[in-house]
Design an enzyme around this catalytic site. Structure first.
Site, PDB file in Angstrom:
ATOM      1  CG  ASN A  25      40.457  50.272  36.158  1.00 15.51           C
ATOM      2  OD1 ASN A  25      39.738  51.258  36.320  1.00 15.51           O
ATOM      3  ND2 ASN A  25      40.187  49.325  35.279  1.00 15.51           N
ATOM      4  N   GLY A  33      39.933  40.787  33.579  1.00 13.40           N
ATOM      5  CA  GLY A  33      40.206  39.957  34.753  1.00 13.40           C
ATOM      6  C   GLY A  33      39.013  39.845  35.686  1.00 13.40           C
ATOM      7  CG  ASP A  35      37.115  45.767  37.287  1.00 12.17           C
ATOM      8  OD1 ASP A  35      36.000  45.822  37.830  1.00 12.17           O
ATOM      9  OD2 ASP A  35      37.722  46.778  36.891  1.00 12.17           O
ATOM     10  CB  THR A 124      48.578  38.149  41.436  1.00 14.14           C
ATOM     11  OG1 THR A 124      47.249  37.630  41.370  1.00 14.14           O
ATOM     12  CG2 THR A 124      48.959  38.446  42.864  1.00 14.14           C
ATOM     13  CE1 TYR A 127      46.412  47.441  36.565  1.00 11.58           C
ATOM     14  CE2 TYR A 127      45.932  47.742  38.888  1.00 11.58           C
ATOM     15  CZ  TYR A 127      45.717  48.085  37.571  1.00 11.58           C
ATOM     16  OH  TYR A 127      44.799  49.067  37.268  1.00 11.58           O
TER      17      TYR A 127
HETATM   18  P1  ADP Z   1      45.013  43.159  38.695  1.00 12.58           P
HETATM   19  O1  ADP Z   1      44.845  44.233  37.647  1.00 12.58           O
HETATM   20  O2  ADP Z   1      44.830  43.685  40.104  1.00 12.58           O
HETATM   21  O3  ADP Z   1      46.246  42.354  38.511  1.00 12.58           O
HETATM   22  P2  ADP Z   1      43.400  40.991  37.545  1.00 12.58           P
HETATM   23  O4  ADP Z   1      41.933  40.884  37.492  1.00 12.58           O
HETATM   24  O5  ADP Z   1      44.144  41.070  36.250  1.00 12.58           O
HETATM   25  O6  ADP Z   1      43.708  42.254  38.486  1.00 12.58           O
HETATM   26  O7  ADP Z   1      43.995  39.788  38.386  1.00 12.58           O
HETATM   27  C1  ADP Z   1      43.919  39.683  39.778  1.00 12.58           C
HETATM   28  C2  ADP Z   1      43.784  38.221  40.145  1.00 12.58           C
HETATM   29  O8  ADP Z   1      42.426  37.827  39.981  1.00 12.58           O
HETATM   30  C3  ADP Z   1      44.618  37.276  39.280  1.00 12.58           C
HETATM   31  O9  ADP Z   1      45.240  36.319  40.136  1.00 12.58           O
HETATM   32  C4  ADP Z   1      43.584  36.614  38.375  1.00 12.58           C
HETATM   33  O10 ADP Z   1      43.965  35.290  38.008  1.00 12.58           O
HETATM   34  C5  ADP Z   1      42.391  36.565  39.309  1.00 12.58           C
HETATM   35  N1  ADP Z   1      41.060  36.410  38.710  1.00 12.58           N
HETATM   36  C6  ADP Z   1      40.643  36.691  37.456  1.00 12.58           C
HETATM   37  N2  ADP Z   1      39.335  36.392  37.326  1.00 12.58           N
HETATM   38  C7  ADP Z   1      38.914  35.903  38.530  1.00 12.58           C
HETATM   39  C8  ADP Z   1      37.689  35.394  39.049  1.00 12.58           C
HETATM   40  N3  ADP Z   1      36.601  35.334  38.306  1.00 12.58           N
HETATM   41  N4  ADP Z   1      37.660  34.968  40.347  1.00 12.58           N
HETATM   42  C9  ADP Z   1      38.753  35.026  41.125  1.00 12.58           C
HETATM   43  N5  ADP Z   1      39.939  35.493  40.708  1.00 12.58           N
HETATM   44  C10 ADP Z   1      40.022  35.922  39.417  1.00 12.58           C
END
Ligand code: ADP
Length: 174
Positions: A25, A33, A35, A124, A127
Site C-alpha cells: 500500500n 494479505g 503484504d 484482487t 482492493y
Molecule cells: P490488494 O490490497 O492489492 O488487493 P491483497 O494482499 O489483499 O492485496 O491481495 C492480493 C492477492 O494476493 C489476492 O489474490 C490474495 O488472495 C493474494 N494473496 C494473499 N496472500 C498471498 C500469498 N501468501 N501468496 C500469494 N498470494 C497471496
C-alpha cells in the site's frame, strides 16, 4: 523452448526466485494479505529498507514500484508495488494504473538484473479489483513487456486461489 510466462497456485513467500513482487500500500509500512505474509516471513530487514525509502520519497504512489532486500525470503529482492483500489466508475484509469504496476515492477527487475520474477494477483484481494479483469491486464502487460525485453527469463503468476489461477490459465492460452 520453455514458456516465459506461467501461472501456478501457491504461496508466494515459499517459492524461490530473483524478485518477489509485493502488493503493497502507499504507506509501505506493511498490511494484510500478501503484504502481511511477505513482511512476516521475510523479517524486519524488509521494513527497515521500506523505512529508508519512506524517508527519501515518502512512500509509493499507486502504479509505481520500489525495491528492497527480500530478507529471509528465498529471493534476492522484494519489489513493492501499489495496485489501484477498485472503482467501477473509472475502469480505464484502473486498468492503466494496474498495468503500470506490472510495467514498473518489471522495469525495476531488469535494472537489478533479476531473471525470474514472481507476481501475486495485485489488487484482487482487499482492493477488490475483479479477478478476471485484473488477470487480463496482468497477462497482456507482461506479455508486451517481455516481447520487448529479453533479460527476464521467466515470470510466474503465483495465484493464492483457484479462481485467479483459472483466469490466468485462460488468458495465457490466448
Ligand atoms: P490488494 O490490497 O492489492 O488487493 P491483497 O494482499 O489483499 O492485496 O491481495 C492480493 C492477492 O494476493 C489476492 O489474490 C490474495 O488472495 C493474494 N494473496 C494473499 N496472500 C498471498 C500469498 N501468501 N501468496 C500469494 N498470494 C497471496
Amino acid at each position: 523452448m520453455q514458456e516465459r510466462i506461467t501461472a501456478v497456485t501457491g504461496n508466494i513467500v515459499a517459492l524461490a526466485c530473483d524478485a518477489i513482487v509485493n502488493a503493497a500500500n502507499t504507506s509501505l509500512l506493511g498490511g494484510g494479505g500478501v503484504d502481511g505474509a511477505i513482511h512476516r516471513f521475510g523479517g524486519s530487514e524488509i521494513l527497515d529498507d521500506c523505512r529508508k525509502i519512506i524517508a527519501k520519497q515518502g512512500g509509493c504512489k499507486t502504479g509505481e514500484a520500489v525495491i528492497t532486500t527480500a530478507g529471509k525470503l528465498p529471493a534476492k529482492f522484494v519489489i513493492h508495488t501499489v495496485g489501484p483500489v477498485w472503482n467501477a466508475e473509472k475502469q480505464a484509469e484502473m486498468a492503466e494504473l494496474l498495468a503500470n504496476c506490472y510495467k514498473n515492477s518489471l522495469q525495476l527487475a531488469v535494472e537489478n538484473e533479476c531473471k525470474i520474477v514472481h507476481f501475486p494477483c495485485i489488487s484482487t484481494g482487499v482492493y477488490k479489483y475483479p479477478k478476471h479483469l485484473a488477470a487480463e491486464v496482468a497477462v497482456k502487460t507482461v506479455q508486451a513487456f517481455l516481447a520487448e525485453n529479453d533479460t527476464i527469463e521467466k515470470v510466474v503468476f503465483v495465484c493464492f486461489d483457484y479462481t485467479n489461477f483459472r483466469y490466468y490459465m485462460n488468458f495465457l492460452k490466448g
